[in-house]
Design a protein around this motif. Structure first.
Motif, short mmCIF file in Angstrom:
data_model
loop_
_atom_site.label_atom_id
_atom_site.label_comp_id
_atom_site.label_asym_id
_atom_site.label_seq_id
_atom_site.Cartn_x
_atom_site.Cartn_y
_atom_site.Cartn_z
N ASP A 1 3.95 28.68 26.92
CA ASP A 1 4.36 30.07 26.74
C ASP A 1 3.23 30.96 26.26
O ASP A 1 3.27 32.19 26.48
N VAL A 2 2.24 30.37 25.58
CA VAL A 2 1.23 31.20 24.92
C VAL A 2 -0.20 31.00 25.45
O VAL A 2 -1.11 31.67 24.97
N PHE A 3 -0.38 30.12 26.43
CA PHE A 3 -1.72 29.91 26.98
C PHE A 3 -1.66 29.81 28.49
O PHE A 3 -0.77 29.18 29.06
N ALA A 4 -2.66 30.42 29.14
CA ALA A 4 -2.81 30.29 30.59
C ALA A 4 -4.27 30.55 30.94
O ALA A 4 -4.94 31.34 30.29
N ALA A 5 -4.75 29.87 31.96
CA ALA A 5 -6.12 30.07 32.43
C ALA A 5 -6.23 29.60 33.86
O ALA A 5 -5.56 28.64 34.27
N HIS A 6 -7.06 30.28 34.64
CA HIS A 6 -7.30 29.89 36.03
C HIS A 6 -8.71 30.28 36.43
O HIS A 6 -9.08 31.46 36.34
N THR A 7 -9.49 29.29 36.82
CA THR A 7 -10.88 29.48 37.26
C THR A 7 -11.67 30.36 36.29
O THR A 7 -12.31 31.34 36.70
N ALA A 8 -11.59 30.01 35.01
CA ALA A 8 -12.27 30.82 33.99
C ALA A 8 -12.99 29.95 32.98
O ALA A 8 -13.15 30.34 31.82
N ASP A 9 -13.45 28.78 33.39
CA ASP A 9 -14.06 27.85 32.44
C ASP A 9 -15.30 28.43 31.78
O ASP A 9 -15.46 28.38 30.55
N ALA A 10 -16.21 28.99 32.56
CA ALA A 10 -17.44 29.54 31.99
C ALA A 10 -17.12 30.72 31.07
O ALA A 10 -17.73 30.88 30.01
N GLU A 11 -16.17 31.54 31.48
CA GLU A 11 -15.80 32.71 30.69
C GLU A 11 -15.16 32.30 29.37
O GLU A 11 -15.44 32.89 28.31
N MET A 12 -14.31 31.28 29.39
CA MET A 12 -13.68 30.81 28.15
C MET A 12 -14.72 30.22 27.21
O MET A 12 -14.66 30.43 26.00
#
Length: 286
Positions: free
Chosen positions: A52-63
């Motif tokens: 419910d509180v976390f999501a990410a997609h193709t953002a490894d370098a940015e994270m």
């Protein structure tokens, strides 16, 4: 009660205008006014309701870059977390959202640790461009999206921008993906209890551009204080009354203020006219 760290109503009613102002980089995350009361519940929410509180997609370098930037200010991460963004989010009371430009040049929400949503869910907004994020806001699509996109495009690394939004709510909940439970509580609330049960909810937002990836790191800190503390002086109460009453009707509808109006007016009366208000309550009871 503490003195509330943010009183944005002193600057007038909420506005659709971005209202972003530069702040000193050292003031970006500090002082963390909510850490003492929110960090432990936030970490528990991150563990028990991760979907419910976390999501990410193709953002490894940015994270990774966002986490490095945050941990440089907070110190090493504490605990075992699945992603760098969650590790960084566990160190601050702020929520962390990463906006990235797609092939069409649109800024999209591509990663987020969001534990204090103000009446929206991460699932419904994730991956959407600015127009989709702001569609419900009066005048927000396409006008607001275009203005914010220009700000994002022109933001230079090292500059931190800040704005505050605000409203009222019954109780001090921070994880509020829906306003419905709060509205039900407000409908049942007695006007005599308004000054003690209403709270000022401030949404302190910042944005900064990450120099390596070019992504935008958007932070959201929800600050909750009893309304009694926020309007404890006649100056503050009068400023709040002015801001409440002069808000644009479309913005008031968007924020659902109609349901709180009788309570806010009662709270202001109790703050500005405590003797008369107390006598009136006794007369009603007797």
């Amino acid at each position: 009660m503490r003195a509330p760290p943010y009183l944005p109503f002193l600057d007038g009613p909420p506005s659709i205008a971005p209202g972003l102002k530069p702040i000193a980089p050292e003031a970006w995350l500090w002082p963390d006014t909510e850490a003492a009361v929110w960090l432990a519940p936030k970490r528990e929410l991150m563990r028990t309701r991760r979907s419910d509180v976390f999501a990410a997609h193709t953002a490894d370098a940015e994270m990774t870059e966002a986490a490095t930037t945050i941990l440089a200010a907070t110190g090493p991460a504490v605990g075992d977390w699945s992603t760098p963004l969650e590790a960084a989010s566990a160190m601050v009371s702020d929520d962390l959202c990463i906006m990235m430009r797609d092939a069409e040049g649109l800024w999209r929400l591509k990663a987020a640790s969001l534990c204090t949503p103000t009446y929206w869910s991460l699932a419904e907004k994730f991956g959407k461009p600015l127009g989709g994020l702001h569609a419900p806001v009066p005048g927000g699509d396409p006008g607001l999206a275009a203005r914010i996109s220009r700000i994002f495009d022109g933001l230079r690394p090292g500059l931190v921008l800040e704005r505050c939004n605000w409203s009222v709510q019954p109780g001090d909940e921070r994880f509020t993906p829906s306003s419905a439970p709060l509205k039900v509580r407000a409908q049942a609330m007695q006007e005599a209890d308004a000054l003690d049960q209403l709270h000022l909810r401030v949404e302190r937002q910042t944005i900064r551009k990450l120099p390596e990836t070019g992504a935008l790191l958007f932070t959201i800190r929800i600050v909750i204080d009893p309304l009694r503390a926020a309007i404890s002086t006649s100056h503050h109460a009068e400023a709040f009354a002015s801001a409440w009453q002069s808000v644009d009707p479309a913005m008031a509808r968007y924020k659902g203020w109609a349901i709180y109006d009788r309570l806010v007016r009662a709270a202001l009366d109790a703050s500005l006219n405590p003797v008369t208000s107390k006598r009136s309550r006794k007369d009603e009871a007797g």
